[in-house]
Design a protein around this motif. Structure first.
Motif, PDB file in Angstrom:
ATOM      1  N   VAL B 148       0.902  -1.223   0.056  1.00  0.00           N
ATOM      2  CA  VAL B 148       0.027   0.066   0.011  1.00  0.00           C
ATOM      3  C   VAL B 148       0.953   1.291  -0.054  1.00  0.00           C
ATOM      4  N   ILE B 151       2.562   1.781  -3.423  1.00  0.00           N
ATOM      5  CA  ILE B 151       1.879   2.122  -4.692  1.00  0.00           C
ATOM      6  C   ILE B 151       1.189   3.515  -4.571  1.00  0.00           C
ATOM      7  N   ARG B 152       1.044   3.849  -3.159  1.00  0.00           N
ATOM      8  CA  ARG B 152       0.482   5.103  -3.112  1.00  0.00           C
ATOM      9  C   ARG B 152       1.471   6.224  -3.411  1.00  0.00           C
ATOM     10  N   MET B 186      -1.500 -10.823  -1.614  1.00  0.00           N
ATOM     11  CA  MET B 186      -0.638  -9.711  -2.055  1.00  0.00           C
ATOM     12  C   MET B 186      -1.441  -9.073  -3.302  1.00  0.00           C
ATOM     13  N   LEU B 187      -1.221  -7.659  -3.591  1.00  0.00           N
ATOM     14  CA  LEU B 187      -1.805  -7.264  -4.906  1.00  0.00           C
ATOM     15  C   LEU B 187      -1.476  -7.889  -5.881  1.00  0.00           C
TER      16      LEU B 187
END
Lengths: 85, 267
Positions: B148, B151-152, B186-187
């Motif tokens: 997170v 990616i942000r 996990m993404l």
């Protein structure tokens, strides 16, 4: 833990994705919370001129659509129409 | 000859910018391109040690900027690819703020006259160091891990790069753990691309070989060329040359234990 979480459908990546969707909307500066609140106030003020509404039950949401666009949805429960003279 | 300047950046630190820069640069050089790698992390410097060139650095970016030496004399030649791969090291005795934008821009312009690809390994953050590394770039490679905060930060950096009018080649998803993705913890690359809305440059699997190669001071691509990670790096190099390049499937070498893989539910 793996079979346990598999069994009960605990997929933390869904949490990650949902949280990121919200964060990115705010980070991209489309609307921040203060903007949304202000917009809600102004919209409700207009609606109140025409209808009786349950204050506190109104909702305004910004969601991201599949195509990346933003969907602004406003939900205002109306308890009655104002009688016009 | 006017080459292109490619900035490698991420916002967040520790996601693998430097190893990506070293290996993708090495990959392009091995494909016959003339490549310069500039360490933009002034004050810290990492790129020299990932390449294993730390003992051969005599002059650095600051010596060039201050006019003490010419750019060509400050370059360290990588003897593994002697005609194609060069390094301009960062200075450890200065701070990022000591580098004026116009001076850095001159170095980049000079470098583009001498090389086909000039990579700038950007420092973490979005302050001065990021700004000078990015502003004069023609193209950008952004690096993220499937987490997170990373990616942000990448999304934020993409916005800044767009303001600088830098073309974004795409995102490298680093340290993907396939079994975590399968588990739903996990993404996946598709999830990340949905969120970021930029093209995919490549996916690099998480692998202990990455740490081992850095320990040994050699780009993984040169040390373990037949590993899945090496394939991933090379795919990124190809993709930078040709956006329509279709990444070659990374094959996992069959190990003795993999025949029992079905016991662990591996396909």
């Amino acid at each position: 833990m793996s079979w346990f979480s598999d069994l009960f459908g605990k997929h933390t990546k869904d949490d990650a994705k949902q949280r990121l969707e919200v964060m990115l909307i705010h980070d991209r500066g489309l609307f921040d919370n203060a903007d949304l609140e202000q917009m809600e106030k102004e919209i409700l003020a207009v609606v109140k001129r025409y209808a009786d509404i349950e204050t506190g039950a109104a909702e305004i949401n910004a969601d991201r659509l599949e195509n990346g666009r933003l969907l602004l949805s406003i939900r205002v429960p109306v308890s009655g129409q104002k009688t016009r003279r | 000859m006017a080459g292109q300047c490619v900035v490698v950046t991420s916002g967040k630190g520790g996601v693998g910018k430097t190893t990506i820069t070293a290996n993708v640069g090495y990959g392009l050089a091995s494909l016959g391109k003339r490549v310069l790698l500039i360490d933009g992390d002034i004050g810290l410097k990492n790129l020299d040690s990932v390449l294993g060139l730390e003992r051969r650095v005599v002059y650095d970016l600051f010596d060039v900027i201050s006019g003490r030496v010419d750019l060509k004399d400050a370059l360290v030649k990588d003897k593994r690819l002697p005609e194609n791969l060069f390094l301009l090291a960062a200075s450890q005795t200065h701070f990022k703020e000591d580098v004026p934008e116009d001076k850095f821009s001159t170095v980049v312009a000079q470098a583009k006259e001498m090389f086909e690809y000039v990579f700038v390994d950007s420092p973490a953050g979005i302050e001065h160091g990021f700004r000078i590394s990015s502003r004069f770039a023609d193209r950008a490679v952004v690096v993220t891990v499937p987490e997170v905060p990373s990616i942000r930060d990448v999304d934020r950096v993409v916005g800044l790069l767009e303001n600088y009018k830098v073309k974004i080649d795409g995102v490298v998803i680093n340290r993907l753990n396939q079994s975590l993705v399968k588990q739903g913890n996990m993404l996946s690359p598709d999830d990340i691309l949905d969120l970021l809305e930029i093209p995919l440059l490549g996916v690099v699997p998480d692998d202990t070989l990455i740490v081992q190669a850095v320990n040994q001071g050699e780009p993984l691509l040169s040390k373990y060329p037949s590993s899945p990670v090496a394939h991933a790096y090379l795919n990124i190099a190809h993709k930078l040359l040709d956006p329509d390049y279709v990444a070659q499937e990374v094959k996992k070498p069959k190990s003795f234990w993999s025949i029992f893989g079905f016991l662990r539910g591996e396909g």
